[in-house]
Every structure is written in structure tokens, then in C-alpha cells.
Design a protein around this motif. Sequence first.
Motif, short mmCIF file in Angstrom:
data_model
loop_
_atom_site.label_atom_id
_atom_site.label_comp_id
_atom_site.label_asym_id
_atom_site.label_seq_id
_atom_site.Cartn_x
_atom_site.Cartn_y
_atom_site.Cartn_z
N PRO A 1 0.82 -1.22 0.00
CA PRO A 1 0.00 0.00 0.00
C PRO A 1 0.86 1.27 0.00
CG PRO A 1 -0.71 -1.55 1.71
CD PRO A 1 0.62 -2.03 1.21
N ASN A 2 0.32 2.31 -0.60
CA ASN A 2 0.90 3.65 -0.53
C ASN A 2 -0.27 4.58 -0.23
OD1 ASN A 2 2.25 6.05 -0.77
ND2 ASN A 2 3.07 5.67 -2.82
N LYS A 3 -0.73 4.56 1.02
CA LYS A 3 -1.99 5.18 1.41
C LYS A 3 -2.05 6.67 1.13
CE LYS A 3 -4.27 1.60 2.89
NZ LYS A 3 -5.48 1.16 2.14
N LYS A 4 -0.97 7.39 1.41
CA LYS A 4 -1.01 8.84 1.21
C LYS A 4 -1.27 9.18 -0.25
CE LYS A 4 1.64 13.08 1.88
NZ LYS A 4 2.92 13.68 2.36
N PHE A 5 -0.55 8.50 -1.14
CA PHE A 5 -0.74 8.71 -2.58
C PHE A 5 -2.15 8.30 -3.00
CE2 PHE A 5 -0.90 6.71 -6.76
CZ PHE A 5 -0.47 7.75 -7.58
N GLU A 6 -2.58 7.12 -2.55
CA GLU A 6 -3.89 6.60 -2.96
C GLU A 6 -5.03 7.49 -2.49
OE1 GLU A 6 -3.64 2.78 -1.23
OE2 GLU A 6 -2.30 1.96 -2.77
N ASN A 7 -4.97 7.96 -1.27
CA ASN A 7 -6.04 8.81 -0.73
C ASN A 7 -6.10 10.16 -1.44
OD1 ASN A 7 -6.76 6.82 1.10
ND2 ASN A 7 -5.53 7.66 2.76
N THR A 8 -4.93 10.73 -1.73
CA THR A 8 -4.88 12.02 -2.43
C THR A 8 -5.49 11.90 -3.82
OG1 THR A 8 -2.89 12.72 -1.23
CG2 THR A 8 -3.38 13.84 -3.31
N MET A 9 -5.10 10.88 -4.56
CA MET A 9 -5.59 10.70 -5.92
C MET A 9 -7.07 10.33 -5.92
SD MET A 9 -2.98 11.56 -7.55
CE MET A 9 -3.71 11.32 -9.16
N LYS A 10 -7.51 9.52 -4.95
CA LYS A 10 -8.92 9.13 -4.87
C LYS A 10 -9.80 10.35 -4.63
CE LYS A 10 -12.13 6.08 -2.42
NZ LYS A 10 -12.29 5.05 -1.35
N ARG A 11 -9.37 11.23 -3.71
CA ARG A 11 -10.14 12.44 -3.43
C ARG A 11 -10.23 13.32 -4.68
NH1 ARG A 11 -8.91 17.67 -2.13
NH2 ARG A 11 -10.43 18.79 -0.83
N MET A 12 -9.13 13.47 -5.38
CA MET A 12 -9.09 14.28 -6.59
C MET A 12 -10.02 13.72 -7.65
SD MET A 12 -5.54 15.36 -8.44
CE MET A 12 -4.83 15.73 -6.85
N HIS A 13 -9.98 12.40 -7.82
CA HIS A 13 -10.80 11.72 -8.82
C HIS A 13 -12.29 11.88 -8.50
CE1 HIS A 13 -12.09 8.61 -11.64
NE2 HIS A 13 -12.76 8.05 -10.66
N ILE A 14 -12.67 11.70 -7.23
CA ILE A 14 -14.08 11.79 -6.83
C ILE A 14 -14.61 13.20 -7.06
CG2 ILE A 14 -15.62 11.77 -4.82
CD1 ILE A 14 -13.97 9.40 -3.76
N ARG A 15 -13.84 14.21 -6.69
CA ARG A 15 -14.29 15.60 -6.85
C ARG A 15 -14.43 15.96 -8.33
NH1 ARG A 15 -13.50 19.55 -3.08
NH2 ARG A 15 -12.12 20.80 -4.40
N LYS A 16 -13.47 15.55 -9.15
CA LYS A 16 -13.53 15.84 -10.58
C LYS A 16 -14.76 15.20 -11.21
CE LYS A 16 -11.65 13.15 -13.40
NZ LYS A 16 -10.69 12.21 -14.02
N GLU A 17 -14.99 13.93 -10.91
CA GLU A 17 -16.13 13.22 -11.49
C GLU A 17 -17.46 13.81 -11.02
OE1 GLU A 17 -16.02 9.26 -12.51
OE2 GLU A 17 -14.29 9.95 -13.68
N ALA A 18 -17.51 14.22 -9.76
CA ALA A 18 -18.75 14.79 -9.22
C ALA A 18 -19.11 16.09 -9.95
CB ALA A 18 -18.59 15.04 -7.72
N VAL A 19 -18.12 16.95 -10.19
CA VAL A 19 -18.39 18.21 -10.88
C VAL A 19 -18.78 17.96 -12.33
CG1 VAL A 19 -17.38 20.40 -11.65
CG2 VAL A 19 -16.89 19.54 -9.35
N MET A 20 -18.09 17.07 -13.01
CA MET A 20 -18.42 16.78 -14.40
C MET A 20 -19.82 16.18 -14.52
SD MET A 20 -16.15 17.91 -16.45
CE MET A 20 -16.96 17.20 -17.88
#
Length: 507
Positions: free
Chosen positions: A252-271
Motif C-alpha cells: 500500500p501507498n496510502k497517502k498517494f492513494e487517498n490524495t488521488m482518490k479524493r481528486m478523482h471523486i471531486r472531478k467526477e462529481a463536478v463533471m
Amino acid sequence: MLTVYGITLAGGGTAVALIIIAISVWYLRSYASDHSGQSNHLPRVPEVPGLPLLGNLLQLKEKKPYMTFTRWAETYGPVYSIRTGAISLVVVSSNEVAKEVFVSRFQSISTRKLSNALKILSADKTLVALSDYNDFHKTFKRHLLTGLLGPNAQNKHRVHRDIMMDCISNRLHTSIKTSTGQEVNLRKIFQTELFGLALRQVLGKDVENIYVEDLKLTMSRDEMLQVLVVEPMMGAISVDWRDFFPYLKWIPNKKFENTMKRMHIRKEAVMNALIKEHKNRIASGEIINSYIDYLLSEAQTLTDQQLLMSLWEPIVESTDTTMVTTEWAMYELAKHPKIQDRLYREIQSVCGSEKITEEHLAQLPYITAIIHETLRRHSPVPIIPLRYVHEDTVLGGYHVPARTEIAVNIYGCNMEKNVWENPEEWNPERFMKKDKPIDFQRTMAFGGGKRVCAGALQAMLISCTGIGRMVQEFEWELIGMAQESVNTIGLTRQMLRPLRALIKCRN
């Protein structure tokens, strides 16, 4: 705590470390044995010279690897190989060899090799710019050109670009009136207007704010710009050490995974919110000339995910790279008043009292030279996303085995001292020589061959008209430390600090 190949391990201590070392040694040995020979059908050619380094993670964790690659090219040559963990990487910093990658050897190296960050942001290659060269790429690039970025589509969207130029001019004039003697933040103005242009082209209208149901909040246009453009472009350069050790991807690389997951969720929600709002307008009978209308009528087999990514791609790419190039051009013009004055006089001789428009550009060679020199000296995309060699090939006279990754260092290509005289100098005159007509391929800024950038035409129209209009109406001057604002940040070579300049009206 123990460090292995530049990676600090914690918990489990020595036992875990020894296991990883054993796996690493096994993998490296098997990898080397797989690449020790050349294919029988290829002529005997020398191997790519390699750097005397093993496990270059510490060097490559920096945010600007193109600088490191270019320095190494001065020592090891324009084509060399390095080993980053278990990965063999060939770096190309030569214009001529880059053309081989893009054109003559394209069939052997047309596949993309993406970092974990880019895989997430592109929904695993569901973007034209980051997909493999396959039926998906060909189909979606055709849609992109037909519905948005090709010559005919650009004519249809011309009104949106004219509106954007007027808005930029009006905001600059307002800044002079309300902030006398203060510097203007060009990026804040230009980037927000580019974002508005992208929304009008893609969705048919600018969007001042929108309720994002998935996030349970209302976002302003500036907040949407951050979520859809600024955050993803910064996230794209996030380093996941597992990129260098793919056989350890289970760690696991939790810090990287959590940062990218948050970014992905926000981008998809706005689109999703933007798409839903547009579909509601269609249901109400409103007819709008937009890219989403084209896709909904001409690409009806799209999945929801593909539709979302097809609409997000031109928004993020149009807003970022064009802004980067234009900001650097205005920085250099403000820094070089004699060149700025020459451009102004050329515009006056052609346009007179008329505002410069796209129709004038063919009569303004100096503006084109300025943009091409800016693309050379400040390459907006310094390194082309990695490609993967899927069959043995030859580059620059060297044998390159299958399973190698290729990094085309555009920045390094444009810094070649045997090609460009005084490459560190920003000098538009080098593109004004009659015996060397301007050619897109000279700077490789838009790539080349079958994967040439689909947005090249729009980028040139906006940047050329934009700097022409800004120089025609205003005189630009840098003061103090702004003269040395040359640091960059991000996936593209965005200036670390926004361009701030003193401006005054010409008339």
C-alpha cells in the motif's frame, strides 16, 4: 527503519526488507536475461549507452525530471538508458531521434506507459492524449477534431474565441482604472477566461456556479477551475514509488492513494453535475451548439464514463497548456521591450486602427515567430508521456529491446547546442530566417506523426491573437524580481509565480 533503493520501509523490519531485496535481485536478473540478446531479424547494432547508476529513484523523485535528463544528455549523449528500479528507460533528447520515435519507428513504440497518477486521472487511458494508438484512440480523436478542434469546428466556435478576447481586454482596462500603478496578475485573468471558453465550447455556455449533488455543495466557477484543471494538473506529477517497482504494487501507498482518490471523486462529481444540467436544458427544448451535443448525437455508444472523460479532456487541456504558452510569451515580451516594440509596430502596420483578429495572423510573421520561440524555450509539455516498446527496434542507431520505456525529452531536444545557437536565449529572430521556414516539427511542441496534438490549431489561434491583442492595446513592463520569475511547477511548465506586470494603455 530501513532504506532499500531509496525507499524507507517501516514495520516488519529486516525480514520484510530481505524479502523485498531478494525479489528485486531475482527480478533484475530475469529482466536482464530477457534483454541480453537482439532479435534475429534486426541487424547487429550497438546497445544504447547506459548511465552507471542503479535505482535512480532519488534523482527522479524531483518535480522537474526534464532538467535532470537534459544535464545527463550533456554527459552521456542525446540517447541513453537508465535503470529506475526494475524499469529500463531510454531517454531521447535529440530532435532527429524524436522524429524517429514519432514517425519512422511509430509501429514499434505506439503504446503508452502511464504512471499510477496518470492512470487514475485518465481513467486508465480513457483520454485521447494518453490512450494507446488503437481503435479507441482513432475514433475519439476523430470525434474531437470533427466536433471541436478541427478547422470546420473551429470556424463554428469562432464567436466564443472573439468573446474571450474582448473579455480579456475589458478586464485589463478595468485593472488599470481600479489599480493605478499596481501590477496586473495576467494568469488570473487569462486562465479564468480560457476556462470560460472551454465551458462554452464543450457545454454551450459559461457556468458561473453549479450545485454538485454528489458533494452536497454549490461551487463557483473559480472552485470548478480548481477541481477540474488546477488540482489534476498538479496531481499528474505525484510520484508513486511503485511506478519504479511494479512487481511490488501490492504494497500500500496510502497517502498517494487517498490524495488521488479524493481528486478523482471531486472531478467526477463536478463533471456529472455539468452533464446533468446540460441534459436538463436539452430536455427543456433548448438548442445549443456544443461539443456535448455533438457527442450525444454522433457517438451514442459512449458509456457514461467515456462521455465524462471525453468532455473533461478538452476542458483541462485547453485551459492549461494554452495559458502556459501565452503567459511565458508575455513574460518574455515584457522583459524585452525592443522586441515588444517591434511587434507593436508590425501590428500597427497591418491592422491600423482595427483590433487584431485571427484573419490578420497570416500577415504577422513576427507574432508567429514569437510563439514558436516561446514553444521552444518554454516547452509547455517538457516530456511526452512515456511510450512502451513492444517489439525490438532501432533508435538513433542503437538497439532498443522490447519492454523498454521511451521518454522523449522535448525540453532537451529544444536545448540541443548543435541544433540551436545559444539555446538558453529567447530570440524570435531565429524563426525569421528566410532559408528556414517555420515548421511545427522544429520544436516538437505538438508532438508529431499520427499522434500529433489535436488542439494545435486552437492553441495557435488563441495564443497568437491573445498576445497580439494585449501588445496592441497595452505596454507591458516587468519590475523588480519579476524579471527572474523563471521557476516552474506542474506537469506542464507553468510559471511557479503568476506573471505580474505593470501595464498602461497604448492610446
